[in-house]
Structure formats: structure tokens, C-alpha cells
Enzyme design. Structure first.
Site, short mmCIF file in Angstrom:
data_model
loop_
_atom_site.label_atom_id
_atom_site.label_comp_id
_atom_site.label_asym_id
_atom_site.label_seq_id
_atom_site.Cartn_x
_atom_site.Cartn_y
_atom_site.Cartn_z
N LYS A 226 0.51 -0.60 0.17
CA LYS A 226 -0.04 -0.02 0.17
C LYS A 226 0.69 1.03 -0.20
O LYS A 226 0.76 2.19 -0.80
CB LYS A 226 -1.11 -0.24 1.30
CG LYS A 226 -1.84 0.97 1.34
CD LYS A 226 -2.18 1.04 2.63
CE LYS A 226 -3.65 2.22 2.64
NZ LYS A 226 -4.91 2.16 3.86
N GLY A 287 -5.15 -1.82 5.17
CA GLY A 287 -4.04 -3.14 4.43
C GLY A 287 -4.77 -4.78 4.36
O GLY A 287 -4.66 -5.42 3.70
N ARG A 288 -5.35 -4.43 6.07
CA ARG A 288 -5.87 -6.17 6.11
C ARG A 288 -6.77 -5.97 5.69
O ARG A 288 -7.95 -6.95 6.14
CB ARG A 288 -5.71 -6.42 7.76
CG ARG A 288 -6.24 -4.97 8.35
CD ARG A 288 -6.08 -5.47 9.65
NE ARG A 288 -6.38 -4.39 10.95
CZ ARG A 288 -5.93 -3.02 10.69
NH1 ARG A 288 -4.44 -2.52 10.99
NH2 ARG A 288 -6.25 -2.31 11.94
N GLU A 373 -4.86 -6.95 14.67
CA GLU A 373 -3.85 -5.38 14.21
C GLU A 373 -5.17 -4.52 13.94
O GLU A 373 -5.51 -3.19 14.54
CB GLU A 373 -3.20 -5.42 13.01
CG GLU A 373 -2.76 -4.35 13.00
CD GLU A 373 -1.65 -4.68 11.39
OE1 GLU A 373 -2.69 -4.18 10.18
OE2 GLU A 373 -0.62 -4.29 11.41
N HIS A 404 -5.00 -33.78 17.29
CA HIS A 404 -4.75 -34.77 17.80
C HIS A 404 -2.96 -33.37 18.21
O HIS A 404 -1.84 -34.46 18.71
CB HIS A 404 -4.26 -35.27 16.64
CG HIS A 404 -4.53 -36.35 15.96
ND1 HIS A 404 -5.16 -37.68 16.32
CD2 HIS A 404 -6.09 -36.06 15.47
CE1 HIS A 404 -6.12 -38.38 16.19
NE2 HIS A 404 -6.52 -37.35 15.49
O1 F6P Z 1 3.01 -3.44 9.76
C1 F6P Z 1 1.83 -3.39 9.84
C2 F6P Z 1 1.38 -2.81 8.30
O2 F6P Z 1 1.43 -1.19 8.23
C3 F6P Z 1 -0.05 -3.60 7.99
O3 F6P Z 1 -0.82 -3.03 8.68
C4 F6P Z 1 0.08 -3.49 6.22
O4 F6P Z 1 -0.56 -4.37 6.34
C5 F6P Z 1 1.77 -3.93 6.02
O5 F6P Z 1 2.36 -3.40 7.53
C6 F6P Z 1 2.04 -3.73 5.10
O6 F6P Z 1 1.89 -2.55 4.60
P1 F6P Z 1 2.15 -2.09 3.12
O7 F6P Z 1 1.37 -3.03 2.42
O8 F6P Z 1 1.88 -0.62 3.13
O9 F6P Z 1 3.74 -2.37 2.50
#
Ligand code: F6P
Length: 563
Positions: A226, A287-288, A373, A404
Site C-alpha cells: 500500500k 491493508g488487512r 491488528e 491430535h
Molecule cells: O506493519 C503493519 C502494516 O502496516 C499492515 O497494516 C500492512 O498490512 C502491512 O504493514 C504492509 O503494509 P504495506 O502494504 O504498506 O507494505
């Protein structure tokens, strides 16, 4: 522990003094739930089922192809009424409307939260800063579909004229976990002539193992980030560039072997990727919450545009359900509220997610980022220290393997672990009796957890008295069962959206910002400070604590053994 004895963890101090109880604990429904908990805490599921023979058919809800049986929870009708009352007192319905409206509900980052726009149909209207974002979303999807068709059709070739057969997604966190999980989940629908790999860790082993048997001339890297500034991703992307150029020797190869997924066109260009080969998304996608944005490019390359759009349809169906169904029958709301019930009243620390579907083997890992997160926060949106517990720890493994391994603790340990069992009526790989055996295990586990086995039952089997305590099962261990038809792209979309909205429901009740992640920043900043201290030729001046200083010195010494 009773809820009134709750204290902030460790030595963390409230940012602001908080006179009396927090707004959440001052809600009438909270007090009623606390009283209700006292009456219910020792009631057995055996009793609840015996009192109501129709309970297993009554405490169920169904939407978007997901059948939820929540009857094996430690609840009564009164619990549900009070939990829904709590949700209403916390304005859950208004908060849902605010998210869909594009309000800036990510307050600490002053951003809208519009992942629901990523799966809105073409003719929908979702406004952000006065602009309908749905056409933008579909423009990117169309661009992804066009690229996918060209690549899978062999029209897009590598620098040496070879067809691309290997796709490596480089990303981390939300730019990795969603793509990996979706690829594994939908492998059945994927193009089996292609190889998909995922590099996330800054540990060089991750990259080295991913490329060791690949021909650079047949390999395409998707750099997914991102921000396009993340240390791990940018380090791996630079290593990938060097690996490619060592073999193809020509800078112009980058254009054929690298594409980017990002919100940061400037950094993409600076890395040397033509922004014509960039697939964009927006700061209103966390991101998530991004596996259904362009971050899902590897997913689309694997399963094709039609299946990808079907997956988006599944997300959207669950979005619509969440937006419009009354809370009493609203799957994400109900599951979210049950999570609050266990976290804040039963003091449960974790939730186990147990998919009885091998293709969902990475689903628990994906959910860990989504849930923890998002809801691992200790202050409210107003910056006040909470006086109740927030996000539980999510963990899990696919069944039957977990049985198991750690199920012993769930059945007979001292901790209460609410479980989500996820199962599918139809398997994608029918093989003799396997699926009946698999599903028998799901049903058996939920039954055993809820009803256990009494000392009398154990004795009746002829067990010697000294062994009785070891062999008895207390039961009364709660679970949800999610039953779907088959693991299709649509089903995956509905399942992911279900958990996204569970997180939203809980974040709303807890009054936290589920969409920021400040807790990851400190470690990142410290690592940036330490990297040059590990790499410098001369002995660095170390001003950390004595433990960190000693570890750095020892590492520096060990990595350059004498002689
Ligand atoms: O470190 C956490 C974070 O900011 C997440 O929220 C995100 O998904 C990940 O790092 C990766 O970020 P980017 O897509 O900007 O590389």
C-alpha cells in the site's frame, strides 16, 4: 476473575484520567449483562438443551449461504436480548451506516473505511469526498482482468519472449496474508500450469527458497505494498530486481517482469516500475481489508477474473446482510456480540478458529492480522484507556489435525476457549468416505465440548475410581458452527466479509479504532536505528538498555567469527 476486578495490563497507564466507569461500562445493558452473567455462569449447556428440545434448531441464523448454529453457546434468550440491547446502546446500526456512507470512522488516521466499496456492483454509488468511488474500483478491476487475460493467454511475455509461468507476490501483512490465504483457499479453481509463490519475510531464506528452482525469464514479480515503503517488501523487491538482472542483464526486463500494486505511484516509479503497470487502490482501504482490491492481483491471476468477481459477489452478499438485517438475525453482529460476551464477562482470552477444510489452512493466520491488528487496542477513539478487555487472541489450525495436537487443552484444560468450527457440506475432492469422516469429527467435537462426559458416565464404562477424574469431560465449552455448501469463490468472499464485520461489531462495542495500527510503529522505528549498528564496520556507540546493547555486541561478534 470478575469483571469488576479488571485492571490495566502491566504498568501501562491511562493516557487521561478517567473519573468513574467508562461509557461502555456505564451502559444499562452492560450492568444488566453483568448481573445476568452471575446467574448464568454456572449453568450447563446440558441443562439449557434439556430445558429446550428445539434449541439446536432455534438458535441458528442463515444468510448469504452461511448457516450459523450458535446454540452451543453459554447463552439464553435473555443473554441475546441484552447483547443486542448493548449493541443498540452503542449505536451499532448507526456505525454500520456511517461506514457504508464513507464517514471518516478511522479517526486516528482521519480516513474513511470503505472496503465495502471494493465489492460493490458497477451500478452502486458510494461517495468519498464528494466522488462516487465505485467506477474507480471497477476501472481497476477491469485493468486487472485485462492484464490477467493477456498474461494467462500468453500475450504478455517475458523479456526473452518466454511465456510467464511463475508469479511471485512480494508483500507483507495485508499485502501478503490475504493473497496467500486466498490462493490456498481457491487452489482448486487455479490454473495448475502456473506456479504461485509468496515472499514476505525479510529473512533472505524466504526469497531464496521461493526462486531457487525458477527460470527468471518465466517469472513475474508483483510488488504489493500500500505504502511502497515497507522495509521487508522493498528489501525483497530490490533483491528480486537484482536476481532478475543477474540473469536477464537488461534493465528493460523490469517492465516485463515487475508490476506493482500500491497507492503510492511516486514510489512505484522511483523503484523503476512503469506506472502503466501499476494497479492502484486507495487510502480508504486498510491493508488487512485489501485482499479483494488490486492486492488480490495474484488471486485473479490464479483463478481468473470470473472467479474473482464471483468472490467479490460473496463479499457483497455478506455486506448487504450486515447492512440491512436486524441485529437479532445478523450473523456478524451475533458472532461479534458473542465474542464480547466471552471476552468481557467470561474473561476468555482467545478464540480458536477451526476450519474443517484443508484448503483453508491459512485462514487462521489471515484472521490473526484481521482481528488482532484491528482490535488489539487499549484506548478508545477518544484516547481514553479502556477499563474492559478488547480484542481476543485468534488462533487455530485446520481440523482434524488440531484434534491430535491442542484440542486436549480445549476439552480438559483450565481455560475457556470459545471455538468457531467451519465446515462445508460438499468437498471439492470426493474420495471414498473421507468427507463423511471429516464432518463426523466436526459434529463430534462440538458435541463433546458442549456436553462432555460426566463422572457417572465414565464410571458406567467400568473405569476404576482413581481414573475417573482423568477421563471425565466437564463440557460446557462453547462453540459456533458455520456450515456452508462448498468452498467456492463466493463462499470464501462471504466468510471473509463475515469476519471483517465481526471485527467491526466488536470494535464498535469497545469504542476503539479498528482501522489504525499504531502498535506496529515502535518496533519498526527501533529496527531502523539498529540496522546501521549491526552493519557498521567500526564499533558503534550503543545507547540502548543493557540487554539490547549486549545482544547487539554479541551478534556483531558472532557474525564475524575470529580467523
Ligand atoms: O506493519 C503493519 C502494516 O502496516 C499492515 O497494516 C500492512 O498490512 C502491512 O504493514 C504492509 O503494509 P504495506 O502494504 O504498506 O507494505
Amino acid at each position: 476473575m470478575t469483571i469488576s476486578s479488571r485492571r490495566p495490563v502491566g504498568t501501562v497507564q491511562p493516557d487521561r484520567e478517567q473519573p468513574g466507569k467508562s461509557p461502555l461500562r456505564s451502559r444499562p445493558a452492560w450492568a444488566l449483562l453483568a448481573q445476568h452473567f452471575q446467574r448464568l455462569k454456572d449453568v450447563q449447556l446440558r441443562q439449557l438443551f434439556a430445558n429446550d428440545p428445539a434449541r439446536g434448531e432455534r438458535l441458528v441464523a442463515e444468510a448469504a449461504g452461511v448457516y450459523l448454529d450458535y446454540s452451543k453457546n453459554r447463552i439464553t434468550d435473555e443473554t441475546l436480548t441484552l447483547l443486542v440491547q448493548l449493541a443498540r446502546e452503542c449505536d451499532l446500526e448507526d456505525h454500520i451506516a456511517a461506514m457504508f456512507r464513507g464517514d471518516k470512522i478511522n479517526v486516528s488516521e482521519n480516513r474513511a473505511v470503505l472496503h465495502v466499496a471494493l465489492r460493490a456492483p458497477r451500478d452502486a454509488r458510494i461517495m468519498h469526498d464528494g466522488r462516487n468511488v465505485v467506477p474507480d474500483v471497477h476501472a481497476v478491476l477491469d485493468k486487472m482482468a485485462d492484464f490477467t487475460a493477456r498474461l494467462r493467454g500468453g500475450e504478455w511475455k517475458g523479456r526473452t519472449g518466454k511465456r510467464i509461468r511463475n508469479i511471485i507476490n512480494i508483500g507483507i501483512g495485508g499485502s501478503d496474508l490475504g493473497p496467500v490465504m486466498a490462493y490456498e483457499a481457491l487452489r482448486h479453481y487455479s490454473d495448475r500450469t502456473m506456479t504461485f509463490r509468496f515472499v514476505s519475510n525479510v529473512d533472505g531464506t524466504d526469497f531464496a527458497e521461493a526462486v531457487r528452482d525458477l527460470d527468471p525469464g518465466e517469472t513475474l514479480f508483483i510488488v504489493s505494498s500500500k505504502t511502497f515503503t515497507t522495509l521487508e517488501t522493498m528489501s525483497n523487491a530490490h533483491t528480486a530486481r537484482a536476481w532478475l538482472l543477474t540473469s536477464l542483464k537488461d534493465e528493460s526486463a523490469i517492465a516485463k517482469h515487475f508490476v506493482a500494486v500500491s497507492t503510492n505511484a511516486q514510489e512505484v516509479a522511483r523503484f523503476g516500475i512503469d506506472t502503466a503497470n501499476m494497479f492502484g487502490f486507495w487510502d480508504w482501504v486498510g491493508g488487512r481489508y485489501s485482499m479483494d482490491s488490486a492486492i488480490g492481483l495474484s488471486t485473479m491471476l490464479a483463478i481468473g477474473p470470473d472467479n474473482f468477481r464471483a468472490m467479490l459477489g460473496g463479499f457483497h452478499a455478506m455486506d448487504e446482510h450486515f447492512r440491512s438485517a436486524p441485529l437479532e438475525r445478523n450473523l456478524p453482529a451475533l458472532m461479534g456480540l458473542l465474542g464480547v460476551w466471552y471476552t468481557d464477562f467470561f474473561d476468555a482470552q482467545t478464540v480458536a478458529v477451526l476450519p474443517y477444510e484443508q484448503y483453508l489452512k491459512r485462514f487462521p493466520a489471515y484472521l490473526q492480522q484481521l482481528t488482532m491488528e484491528s482490535n488489539g487496542k487499549h484506548v478508545t477513539t477518544d484516547g481514553v484507556r479502556v477499563d474492559y478487555d478488547t480484542g481476543p487472541i485468534y488462533w487455530g489450525e485446520p481440523g482434524t489435525n488440531g484434534q491430535h495436537s491442542f484440542y486436549q487443552l480445549i476439552h480438559q484444560g483450565t481455560r475457556l476457549i470459545p471455538c468457531d468450527f467451519i465446515a462445508f457440506a460438499r468437498t471439492l475432492n470426493p474420495l471414498g468416505r473421507h468427507h463423511d469422516m471429516l464432518l463426523a469429527n466436526v459434529f463430534a467435537q462440538t458435541e463433546a465440548l458442549a456436553f462432555g462426559k460426566t463422572a457417572e458416565e465414565v464410571r458406567a464404562e467400568g473405569t476404576p475410581e482413581w481414573l475417573v477424574p482423568h477421563r471425565l469431560f466437564e463440557g460446557n465449552r462453547p462453540s459456533n458452527t458455520l456450515l456452508l455448501d462448498a468452498l467456492t469463490p463466493v463462499a470464501l468472499g462471504t466468510l471473509v466479509a463475515l469476519y471483517e464485520h465481526i471485527v467491526f461489531t466488536q470494535g464498535t462495542i469497545w469504542q476503539i479504532d479498528s482501522f489504525d495500527q499504531w502498535g506496529v510503529e515502535l518496533g519498526k522505528a527501533l529496527a531502523q536505528k539498529i540496522i546501521p549498528q549491526l552493519e557498521s564496520a567500526s564499533e558503534p556507540k550503543l545507547e540502548h538498555d543493557s540487554s539490547t546493547n549486549a545482544l547487539i555486541r554479541r551478534y556483531r561478534k558472532s557474525k564475524r567469527p575470529e580467523g
